[in-house]
Design an enzyme around this catalytic site. Structure first.
Site, mmCIF file in Angstrom:
data_model
loop_
_atom_site.group_PDB
_atom_site.id
_atom_site.type_symbol
_atom_site.label_atom_id
_atom_site.label_comp_id
_atom_site.label_asym_id
_atom_site.label_seq_id
_atom_site.Cartn_x
_atom_site.Cartn_y
_atom_site.Cartn_z
ATOM 1 N N LEU A 262 1.738 4.976 -6.033
ATOM 2 C CA LEU A 262 1.025 3.881 -5.912
ATOM 3 C C LEU A 262 0.383 3.503 -4.494
ATOM 4 O O LEU A 262 -0.843 2.995 -4.673
ATOM 5 C CB LEU A 262 1.843 2.673 -6.422
ATOM 6 C CG LEU A 262 2.359 2.777 -7.500
ATOM 7 C CD1 LEU A 262 3.593 1.711 -7.838
ATOM 8 C CD2 LEU A 262 1.583 2.818 -8.748
ATOM 9 N N GLY A 263 0.825 3.769 -3.495
ATOM 10 C CA GLY A 263 0.317 3.655 -2.364
ATOM 11 C C GLY A 263 1.396 4.039 -1.181
ATOM 12 O O GLY A 263 2.448 4.327 -1.469
ATOM 13 N N GLY A 265 3.353 2.373 2.306
ATOM 14 C CA GLY A 265 3.757 1.248 2.872
ATOM 15 C C GLY A 265 3.963 1.433 4.189
ATOM 16 O O GLY A 265 3.505 2.493 4.796
ATOM 17 N N THR A 269 6.551 5.516 0.988
ATOM 18 C CA THR A 269 5.555 5.808 0.084
ATOM 19 C C THR A 269 6.113 5.001 -1.299
ATOM 20 O O THR A 269 7.320 5.095 -1.513
ATOM 21 C CB THR A 269 5.257 7.226 -0.167
ATOM 22 O OG1 THR A 269 5.157 7.806 1.242
ATOM 23 C CG2 THR A 269 4.300 7.652 -1.389
ATOM 24 N N VAL A 270 5.171 4.239 -1.728
ATOM 25 C CA VAL A 270 5.577 3.776 -3.040
ATOM 26 C C VAL A 270 5.103 4.475 -4.148
ATOM 27 O O VAL A 270 3.992 4.989 -4.447
ATOM 28 C CB VAL A 270 4.922 2.426 -3.246
ATOM 29 C CG1 VAL A 270 5.446 1.505 -4.258
ATOM 30 C CG2 VAL A 270 5.036 1.588 -1.931
ATOM 31 N N ASP A 381 1.879 -8.196 8.583
ATOM 32 C CA ASP A 381 0.796 -7.129 8.159
ATOM 33 C C ASP A 381 0.223 -7.726 6.900
ATOM 34 O O ASP A 381 0.215 -6.930 5.903
ATOM 35 C CB ASP A 381 1.692 -5.940 7.711
ATOM 36 C CG ASP A 381 0.714 -4.692 7.783
ATOM 37 O OD1 ASP A 381 -0.195 -4.788 8.298
ATOM 38 O OD2 ASP A 381 1.329 -3.563 7.256
#
Length: 585
Positions: A262-263, A265, A269-270, A381
């Site tokens: 998904l992305g 972070g 990693t997600v 962030d």
């Protein structure tokens, strides 16, 4: 077909020669593959197609795959000069013939030819890989033949599929059995020499890979939280988190397949994971290779377990028993905001009302963190990729790995620089001076991005290269704010005045002096007073930071001269002293 290693790090491989190759040629083809293989590293999977052999490796078992998205056909650049229609017909015929013959063959292999006249002929070869059964072979060759047939009237074509290979040409190109069977004793001596050396090299490689994988798996276990803390794993993890099974997460992510990524972070990693009960979750795999990363893990658990708000992502639990550690969050199908505002996709278009709701939701989430939760929290962030959108496109702030807590009566923290370039407040970049106003600044940049549909760090001018913030400021001062509004919002004429008002709020949040930025509670008030009746009629704005920055769109840096323009002129000397620290992030 083979596999090496053991969970969680296992690699699978398939190497096969075409059936028309002699043993000598097959061994030489394997040697060519070995010489090309390093070009695939460090990718987790790769394929090499040669006219005599094929190799594939991956970090999952692909032996049942017939076709996939990487399947393709490669056509030669030169076309047959005469009777192209007749040649195309011959190609279709010979492809059909070799496909049928290969399926009937025990080895999934066939060659053949077809002609339309003495001067028009086509030759073809078909080969299924040994991992396919007859029905799978037929399906793969049928699709491959249909694909490569489109190359005609090109003189040559190749279909490179996950489960098979087809080639056609204007001339015979395969090795005949006669030539293959007429090997002399000299060739056999060469064969055994090459084979013995190849087997020796392969054994050395396999042993080396297994040893390396074993060391890597051991280190992974040592880096896991259980490996680091043993029975003394902090009670707050065991007691406050629902512990998810590593085995379930591994299976639910397809062995952490890139398809489910998904992305990325701040410290992991997600992935999307489907649990045994069918529930979908977001699993953040953590990089625990340094003390700093481990601290960020505990920090994220500590921070997010203390907060509950409709605009903050919900932590469901964690996984600490396996060789890798995870945080488990609620999954949102729409993923992150950046996939909507920076991508020209009609299916992901947000109208002004939806964008305003996102802005207001993020503002309310930050207001809760800064002023309403039991502990004051600075996110550090805030950016588009850290704002998730739920099913109703309502925002959820995520990724608390860099968050910091302000305890007691402390007004600020002095800390190392961490965050994302373009979103960090100037006083934080220069001095490491962290307050809630750093989040306010990041929020202001996010507002500008949502309104314009542009990234804050991308060059927006073809020559001057002014930053997005400077471009919006110029338009605001010239009373031409509509020029910087996302073109996809231009038709919403009734919303233009409100858009201008929100741009004004965004610029207010990005003032160079942190004291001139409003608190998030004030921002929420300004946004709720959409018609101006509950908010001040006008806001007094000064020049934002980065006003004079010139982005080097050619890629050539200007060293300290460039650094000295990142803040208002009275701070230039201070910036020079910390520029190296900033660049090292």
């Amino acid at each position: 077909m083979t596999s090496v290693g053991q969970d969680p790090i296992t690699y699978y491989g398939l190497v096969q020669c075409l059936e028309d190759l002699s043993k000598v040629d097959c061994t030489l083809c394997y040697g060519e593959i070995r010489s090309l293989l390093p070009k695939c590293y460090p990718q987790i999977g790769g394929r090499i197609y040669l006219d005599g052999c094929f190799m594939r490796y991956a970090n999952y078992s692909f032996f049942d795959e017939i076709m996939d998205s990487l399947d393709t056909s490669v056509c030669s650049s030169s076309n047959r000069s005469s009777d192209q229609r007749g040649f195309s017909s011959a190609v279709s015929t010979v492809l059909s013939n070799v496909t049928s013959l290969a399926v009937k063959s025990d080895k999934g292999f066939a060659v053949g030819s077809a002609s339309r006249s003495p001067k028009v002929a086509a030759y073809a070869l078909a080969q299924c890989w040994q991992n396919l059964n007859a029905s799978s072979c037929a399906a793969c060759l049928s699709a491959a033949a249909a694909s490569v047939a489109k190359c005609a009237p090109a003189e040559e074509g190749r279909a490179l599929f996950a489960g098979c290979f087809i080639r056609y040409s204007t001339v015979p190109f395969w090795n005949s059995k006669d030539s293959a069977s007429s090997s002399s004793s000299k060739k056999r001596i060469v064969l055994w020499t090459v084979l013995s050396s190849s087997v020796g090299v392969i054994l050395v490689l396999v042993v080396s890979v297994l040893a390396w994988k074993k060391r890597k798996a051991r280190r992974a276990r040592e880096r896991s939280l259980r490996g680091l803390y043993g029975s003394e794993l902090p009670a707050r993890i065991s007691q406050s988190c629902l512990n998810f099974s590593y085995k379930d997460l591994k299976k639910g992510t397809g062995r952490f397949s890139p398809v489910n990524k998904l992305g990325q972070g701040s410290n992991g990693t997600v992935y999307k994971a489907v649990l045994p009960g069918g529930n979908e979750v977001a699993a953040k795999r953590l990089f625990l290779n340094t003390k700093q990363c481990i601290d960020q893990f505990f920090n994220e658990v500590d921070v997010i377990s203390q907060v509950r708000h409709k605009n903050l992502v919900k932590l469901l639990g964690c996984s600490v028993d396996g060789p890798q550690s995870f945080l488990i969050y609620e999954y949102h199908f729409n993923r992150s905001l950046d996939l909507f505002i920076f991508v020209d996709d009609r299916n992901k278009h947000l109208d002004w009302q939806q964008r305003f709701d996102v802005i207001q939701g993020v503002a309310e989430g930050l207001c809760y963190l800064h002023e309403e939760s039991e502990t004051r929290i600075i996110h550090r962030d805030i950016k588009a990729s850290n704002v998730l959108l739920d099913q109703k496109l309502k925002p959820k702030i995520t990724d608390f790995g860099l968050a910091r807590v302000l305890c007691g009566d402390r007004t600020h923290l002095t800390t190392g620089i961490a965050g994302t370039v373009g979103y960090m407040a100037p006083e934080y970049v220069v001095h490491g001076h962290l307050t809630e106003k750093a989040d306010v600044y990041s929020f202001g940049v996010l507002v500008i991005e949502i309104v314009t549909g542009k990234r804050c760090c991308g060059a927006t001018g073809s020559h001057s290269g002014h930053s997005l913030l400077a471009e919006v400021w110029h338009s605001y001062k010239a009373n031409t704010t509509e020029k910087v509004v996302d073109a996809r919002l231009q038709h919403e004429q009734g919303a233009l005045e409100e858009i201008k008002r929100v741009v004004e709020i965004g610029l207010l949040c990005t003032q160079a002096n942190p004291d001139e930025r409003p608190a998030m509670s004030r921002v929420v008030e300004l946004l709720r007073g959409r018609d101006g009746t509950r908010a001040e009629a006008g806001l007094v704005l000064g020049d934002p930071p980065f006003f004079d920055v010139e982005v080097d769109v050619t890629g050539g840096g200007r060293g300290e001269e460039e650094a000295s323009t990142l803040l208002p002129r009275n701070s230039a000397s201070e910036v020079l002293g910390s520029h190296s620290e900033f660049s090292g992030i």
